[in-house]
Design an enzyme around this catalytic site. Sequence first.
Site, short mmCIF file in Angstrom:
data_model
loop_
_atom_site.label_atom_id
_atom_site.label_comp_id
_atom_site.label_asym_id
_atom_site.label_seq_id
_atom_site.Cartn_x
_atom_site.Cartn_y
_atom_site.Cartn_z
N ASP A 62 0.82 -1.21 0.00
CA ASP A 62 0.00 0.00 0.00
C ASP A 62 0.85 1.26 0.00
OD1 ASP A 62 -2.40 -1.38 0.05
OD2 ASP A 62 -2.28 -1.64 2.22
N ASN A 80 -5.59 8.22 1.97
CA ASN A 80 -6.14 7.56 3.17
C ASN A 80 -6.67 8.56 4.18
OD1 ASN A 80 -5.63 4.89 2.52
ND2 ASN A 80 -3.65 4.82 3.59
N GLU A 81 -5.76 9.44 4.62
CA GLU A 81 -6.15 10.33 5.71
C GLU A 81 -5.18 11.49 5.85
OE1 GLU A 81 -3.03 8.44 6.57
OE2 GLU A 81 -4.53 6.97 7.16
N THR A 99 -9.81 1.87 6.49
CA THR A 99 -9.23 0.60 6.94
C THR A 99 -7.75 0.75 7.31
OG1 THR A 99 -8.93 0.10 4.59
CG2 THR A 99 -10.79 -0.95 5.70
N ASN A 130 -7.11 4.90 10.68
CA ASN A 130 -8.42 5.07 11.31
C ASN A 130 -8.91 3.80 11.99
OD1 ASN A 130 -11.26 6.24 11.59
ND2 ASN A 130 -11.62 4.49 10.24
N PHE A 131 -8.74 2.68 11.29
CA PHE A 131 -9.22 1.40 11.81
C PHE A 131 -8.45 1.01 13.08
CE2 PHE A 131 -9.27 -3.36 11.52
CZ PHE A 131 -10.62 -3.52 11.75
N SER A 132 -7.13 1.19 13.06
CA SER A 132 -6.32 0.87 14.24
C SER A 132 -6.68 1.76 15.42
CB SER A 132 -4.83 1.07 13.95
OG SER A 132 -4.45 0.44 12.77
#
Length: 268
Positions: free
Chosen positions: A52, A125-126, A165, A168-170
């Site tokens: 990624d 992603n962010e 995913t 944010n997910f972590s």
Amino acid sequence: MSQPRIINIISNRNYESRRVFQILKSKLEKSGFVTPDEFSHKAELSICIGGDGAFLRAVHNNKFPQVPFIGINTGHLGFYQEISPEDIDRFIDDYINKRFETFEMSLVEAKVFTDKKNYFLNAVNEIVVRGQKSKVIHLDVFVDGNHLEKFSGDGIIISTPHGSTGYNFSAGGAIIHPRLSAVQINPIAPMSSRAYRSLPNPIVVPGNWTIGVHPEQRYKNGTTIVLDGTEMFYKDIIKINLRISSKKISRISFSSHTYWENLKTKFL
Ligand code: NAP
Ligand code: MN
């Protein structure tokens, strides 16, 4: 004479990626494609070899190009990397026979207002707004013009559906399906004490709403902005406005089941 069909191949530098790069390049050239040494904005496809991180760097280094992406996974997780190195022949055959779909991916944007200049930033992603040197940061957070909270803690993650995913997910955020145009505001280690009160959970709002993040006066020079994992520093920050961008990138996909297969095989 017909136009040459150009495909960009972008690879990270690890051994396996370079091996796959050589194989892919020769197979594509045998099939009549041109694979330039430098990224071409005239290409019909960009193939990114790695994990990624390799995909995210390819997007940033080439300034969010309009050429669609597909990834071959030689990396660790490879949430964005649909093809495995063993499937190159099938991939080329499916591609030539147009057995794929193209879809858009939303980006998150930030407009950073400083005393002197404004800056426009994008991420896949962010975008994270946090302190410097492991310090707590205090931020005033606005949603669509409404003051929401005085945040105290490590920082906040503003993520896209595709990025949900990732970090944010972590950090306990929800997975948002990419069909939704939404943006998630997720606190990192929010403080909730008699001294400070921050919302402990993430909030999901429409993607075209603006999230205003105003560092308190004493953090004007103590704020770090992180774009898909890369830290940026600006002097004298007044405020940062974030939202889902009108700019998009695109990807191709060979199966409509990829998203759910990915979630299951990579997270469970
Ligand atoms: P990295 O340190 O290798 O990335 C951390 C992990 O996140 C890697 O396993 C990466 O996959 C995976 N990843 C990236 N985007 C993802 C997505 N949309 N969905 C699911 N997993 C994803 O650094 P990097 O490869 O340059 O990636 C930067 C990203 O790392 C950031 O955008 C952020 O989302 C993520 N990150 C996560 C944490 C955390 O989970 N605590 C902290 C900081 C940053 P690959 O192994 O295939 O590269
Ligand atoms: Mn990585």
